[in-house]
Design a protein around this motif. Structure first.
Motif, PDB file in Angstrom:
ATOM      1  N   PHE A 183     -19.900  37.015  37.238  1.00  0.00           N
ATOM      2  CA  PHE A 183     -19.951  35.556  37.117  1.00  0.00           C
ATOM      3  C   PHE A 183     -18.706  35.049  36.422  1.00  0.00           C
ATOM      4  O   PHE A 183     -18.061  35.762  35.652  1.00  0.00           O
ATOM      5  CB  PHE A 183     -21.234  35.095  36.427  1.00  0.00           C
ATOM      6  N   ILE A 209     -22.314  34.647  40.389  1.00  0.00           N
ATOM      7  CA  ILE A 209     -22.550  33.281  39.902  1.00  0.00           C
ATOM      8  C   ILE A 209     -21.208  32.578  39.830  1.00  0.00           C
ATOM      9  O   ILE A 209     -20.260  33.082  39.207  1.00  0.00           O
ATOM     10  CB  ILE A 209     -23.225  33.269  38.519  1.00  0.00           C
ATOM     11  N   GLN A 211     -19.601  29.199  38.570  1.00  0.00           N
ATOM     12  CA  GLN A 211     -19.785  28.023  37.728  1.00  0.00           C
ATOM     13  C   GLN A 211     -18.537  27.146  37.796  1.00  0.00           C
ATOM     14  O   GLN A 211     -17.489  27.508  37.280  1.00  0.00           O
ATOM     15  CB  GLN A 211     -20.006  28.426  36.267  1.00  0.00           C
ATOM     16  N   VAL A 376     -25.220  28.326  28.817  1.00  0.00           N
ATOM     17  CA  VAL A 376     -25.307  29.602  29.531  1.00  0.00           C
ATOM     18  C   VAL A 376     -25.310  30.771  28.539  1.00  0.00           C
ATOM     19  O   VAL A 376     -26.081  31.725  28.689  1.00  0.00           O
ATOM     20  CB  VAL A 376     -24.136  29.746  30.526  1.00  0.00           C
ATOM     21  N   TRP A 409     -29.817  32.360  34.028  1.00  0.00           N
ATOM     22  CA  TRP A 409     -28.767  33.357  34.290  1.00  0.00           C
ATOM     23  C   TRP A 409     -29.331  34.771  34.134  1.00  0.00           C
ATOM     24  O   TRP A 409     -29.045  35.648  34.943  1.00  0.00           O
ATOM     25  CB  TRP A 409     -27.594  33.122  33.354  1.00  0.00           C
TER      26      TRP A 409
END
Length: 442
Positions: A183, A209, A211, A376, A409
């Protein structure tokens, strides 16, 4: 605590969250001509390596965001030292426990940042049973300038090498090499998106992931050559790897002002970074249009943006800041999500929108770029994120929001399920998560 790896033994420290092993090299030091080569295997070491102190960082400039203190995001800046192609491992215990692994790729516009940034404290992940790896990679001229005689996208090659290290080594730190989630945020998220379209990344991770990145954020080779020509002219050398190898990192940083404001628009392409950085990925095809080449078909994807991304760069709501956010992150995120849903059958593509509005800058920062990171990493209560200059502003974060976002997450890393159906866009904000149908999905 001492862990034996293929390269040698490394000593870490224990704290309330688990164990931490720092500054572990995943590739040889990029020095001299090696700055413009693909990452090479580290030669290893004898004895026990000290993994209790942070590593050097990639050469990088200082970035100023005025009244807003972005030190927690950018970290200490350039900390000179040769072995900065390194990573930190935060684990509940290096006991062979086979835990899910998350590998974080930092942002910073492809020119700044490191895993030393305070925002990337992985204690909450280790607390919740995840092995967290945070990665440094080459930036700026050594990492992303397109040069004749050098492989392109060397910073991306570094991340690939780090993932290879994770595949080969993470079991020794209590992680499961078959359950890896990569991520990233901002530039790091764009690199993660590129990994989804990279053939060499197949088998290195199960989930991703993205972001506040972009699946359409790469420069074309024509655009990249404009940056290369400007850099070579500023340095007074030929635009080749051999010529650049003789130049110091200090001089590379010194020419950055000469590269700011370059017009990178061409007959066929706009500037995907809207003038914010002259460095980035250089690809003939955007990642969102090349997913069939990489591991995307077999990878679960969680992808999203903040609702007011552009406010970090211009917090005045009367300007076109929101349009800038859409240009930089929104449009490319939507295109990547749609492309992944098509190639994966739509069952493994999850989209979020983060809407909590920071009260920083007299309430004008809002749900800007980077604001999701404290949630997060479940550190939104840290005092250094609040106050007159803090990223989250003077007001406390809503009770329970960081725990909820962080749990999304962690759940995704464990199972591939963030907690909502793949046919909705879920809003993560001040209240409980809510879903809305994703346009164009049946």
């Amino acid at each position: 605590m001492i862990v034996e790896t293929r390269a040698g033994a490394v000593r870490g420290v224990r704290d309330d969250s688990g164990e931490l092993y720092r500054a572990i090299p995943y590739a040889a030091a990029p020095v001299g001509a090696g700055r413009f080569a693909a990452p090479a295997p580290h030669p290893g070491w004898s004895g026990v390596r000290d993994g209790t102190q942070p590593s050097p960082t990639a050469p990088q400039p200082v970035r100023d965001f005025g009244r807003l203190d972005m030190t927690p995001y950018f970290g200490p800046g350039w900390v000179p030292g040769e072995e900065y192609l390194s990573l930190d491992v935060r684990t509940p215990s290096a006991d062979g426990g086979g835990r899910p692994v998350m590998v974080f790729v930092h942002g910073g516009g492809f020119v700044t940042g490191s895993n030393r940034a305070a925002l990337y404290d992985g204690g909450a992940f280790a607390r919740d049973g995840v092995v967290l790896v945070t990665v440094n990679y080459r930036l700026g001229v050594p990492g992303f300038l397109d040069l004749r005689g050098a492989p392109a996208n060397r910073g991306l090659l570094d991340v690939l090498a780090a993932l290879g290290w994770v595949r080969a080594t993470i079991a020794a730190f209590g992680g499961d090499p078959d359950n890896v989630t990569v991520f990233g945020q901002s530039a790091g998220a764009t690199l993660v998106g590129a990994l989804l379209a990279t053939p060499e990344a197949k088998g290195l991770f199960r989930r991703a992931i993205v972001q506040s990145g972009s699946g359409t954020g790469a420069f074309t080779p024509e655009q990249a050559q404009r940056v290369t020509a400007a850099a070579a002219a500023a340095l007074g050398v030929e635009p080749t790897a051999d010529a650049f190898a003789a130049i110091s990192d200090e001089r590379f940083l010194g020419i950055l002002p000469a590269l700011a404001g370059l017009d990178l628009r061409t007959r066929t392409a706009t500037d995907p970074l809207a003038g914010l950085s002259p460095f980035g990925l250089v690809l003939p095809v955007q990642p969102a249009d090349a997913l069939a080449d990489g591991p995307a078909r077999d990878v679960d994807l969680l992808i999203g943006t903040n609702t007011e991304e552009g406010r970090l760069y211009d917090p005045d709501p009367a300007t076109a800041a929101d349009a800038l956010g859409e240009t930089l992150f929104g449009a490319g995120t939507a295109r990547m999500a749609q492309a992944h849903a098509q190639i994966s059958g739509g069952r493994r593509t999850y989209v979020y929108s983060f809407g909590y509005r920071s009260t920083a800058l007299d309430g004008q920062l809002g749900a800007a770029h980077t604001v999701e990171l404290p949630f997060v990493f479940d550190i939104a209560d840290k005092p250094w994120l609040h106050g007159a200059t803090g990223l989250l502003g003077p007001d406390p974060a809503p009770a329970g929001l960081a725990a909820r976002v962080h749990s999304v997450w962690v759940s995704f890393a464990n199972t591939g399920d963030p907690g909502w159906a793949s046919d909705v866009v879920t809003t993560l904000g001040a209240g409980p998560a809510s879903g809305a149908a994703r346009p164009g999905r049946s």
